[in-house]
Design a protein around this motif. Structure first.
Motif, short mmCIF file in Angstrom:
data_model
loop_
_atom_site.label_atom_id
_atom_site.label_comp_id
_atom_site.label_asym_id
_atom_site.label_seq_id
_atom_site.Cartn_x
_atom_site.Cartn_y
_atom_site.Cartn_z
N MET A 148 -60.60 29.26 13.69
CA MET A 148 -61.24 28.09 13.12
C MET A 148 -60.26 27.38 12.18
O MET A 148 -59.55 28.02 11.42
CB MET A 148 -62.51 28.50 12.38
N ALA A 149 -60.23 26.06 12.23
CA ALA A 149 -59.31 25.28 11.39
C ALA A 149 -59.72 25.37 9.93
O ALA A 149 -60.90 25.48 9.60
CB ALA A 149 -59.32 23.83 11.85
N GLU A 150 -58.72 25.34 9.07
CA GLU A 150 -58.97 25.37 7.64
C GLU A 150 -59.66 24.08 7.22
O GLU A 150 -59.34 23.00 7.69
CB GLU A 150 -57.64 25.53 6.89
N ARG A 151 -60.63 24.17 6.30
CA ARG A 151 -61.37 23.01 5.81
C ARG A 151 -61.04 22.82 4.34
O ARG A 151 -61.02 23.77 3.57
CB ARG A 151 -62.87 23.23 5.99
N PHE A 152 -60.73 21.58 3.96
CA PHE A 152 -60.37 21.27 2.58
C PHE A 152 -61.49 20.48 1.92
O PHE A 152 -62.15 19.67 2.57
CB PHE A 152 -59.07 20.45 2.54
N ASP A 153 -61.70 20.70 0.64
CA ASP A 153 -62.72 19.97 -0.12
C ASP A 153 -62.08 18.80 -0.85
O ASP A 153 -60.92 18.88 -1.28
CB ASP A 153 -63.37 20.89 -1.15
N ASN A 154 -62.85 17.71 -1.00
CA ASN A 154 -62.35 16.57 -1.75
C ASN A 154 -62.18 16.93 -3.21
O ASN A 154 -62.94 17.71 -3.78
CB ASN A 154 -63.28 15.38 -1.60
N GLY A 155 -61.16 16.36 -3.81
CA GLY A 155 -60.82 16.64 -5.18
C GLY A 155 -59.99 17.89 -5.35
O GLY A 155 -59.81 18.38 -6.45
N ILE A 156 -59.46 18.42 -4.26
CA ILE A 156 -58.63 19.62 -4.32
C ILE A 156 -57.32 19.29 -5.03
O ILE A 156 -56.77 18.20 -4.85
CB ILE A 156 -58.36 20.17 -2.90
N PRO A 157 -56.81 20.18 -5.88
CA PRO A 157 -55.50 19.94 -6.47
C PRO A 157 -54.45 19.78 -5.36
O PRO A 157 -54.37 20.61 -4.46
CB PRO A 157 -55.24 21.20 -7.30
N PHE A 192 -49.73 10.99 -10.04
CA PHE A 192 -50.27 12.30 -10.39
C PHE A 192 -50.13 13.24 -9.18
O PHE A 192 -51.11 13.57 -8.53
CB PHE A 192 -51.74 12.18 -10.82
N PRO A 193 -48.89 13.65 -8.87
CA PRO A 193 -48.63 14.37 -7.64
C PRO A 193 -49.29 15.75 -7.53
O PRO A 193 -49.38 16.29 -6.43
CB PRO A 193 -47.11 14.49 -7.59
N THR A 194 -49.77 16.32 -8.62
CA THR A 194 -50.41 17.63 -8.51
C THR A 194 -51.91 17.52 -8.24
O THR A 194 -52.59 18.52 -8.09
CB THR A 194 -50.18 18.48 -9.77
N GLY A 195 -52.44 16.32 -8.22
CA GLY A 195 -53.83 16.17 -7.82
C GLY A 195 -54.62 15.25 -8.70
O GLY A 195 -54.09 14.69 -9.63
N PRO A 196 -55.84 15.07 -8.34
CA PRO A 196 -56.53 15.62 -7.19
C PRO A 196 -56.20 14.86 -5.91
O PRO A 196 -55.77 13.71 -5.97
CB PRO A 196 -58.01 15.45 -7.54
N ALA A 197 -56.42 15.51 -4.80
CA ALA A 197 -56.22 14.87 -3.50
C ALA A 197 -57.59 14.72 -2.83
O ALA A 197 -58.44 15.60 -2.94
CB ALA A 197 -55.31 15.70 -2.61
N LEU A 198 -57.79 13.61 -2.19
CA LEU A 198 -58.99 13.39 -1.39
C LEU A 198 -58.64 13.63 0.06
O LEU A 198 -57.55 13.25 0.51
CB LEU A 198 -59.52 11.97 -1.59
#
Length: 79
Positions: free
Chosen positions: A1-10, A49-55
């Motif tokens: 199963m593919a990895e799933r990322f959450d919004n606002g992840i660093p 802000f390269p360390t996050g958060p990422a959408l």
């Protein structure tokens, strides 16, 4: 199963992400950056802000946004 990322992840937790920004970015780095993820999703972060958060967006979500931007649907936000 593919990895799933959450919004606002660093953003620094997205190991292996190869970030890139548009050539239209200003000299001060004030731009968004995008990175394709191994899951097929696309991450976006603020280059100041390269360390996050990422959408994190699906390809369909990103395609819909880009189509709208190209069509001028968001021009009014620049006022």
């Amino acid at each position: 199963m593919a990895e799933r990322f959450d919004n606002g992840i660093p953003a620094d937790r997205l190991s292996g992400a190869e970030w890139r920004k548009a050539s239209y970015s200003g000299a001060y780095g004030n731009c968004v950056e995008v990175a394709p993820l191994s899951s097929g999703e696309i991450a976006m972060r603020n280059s100041r802000f390269p360390t996050g958060p990422a959408l994190v967006y699906t390809r369909a979500e990103m395609a819909a946004f880009l189509a709208g931007a190209k069509d001028g649907e968001f021009d009014d936000v620049l006022g």
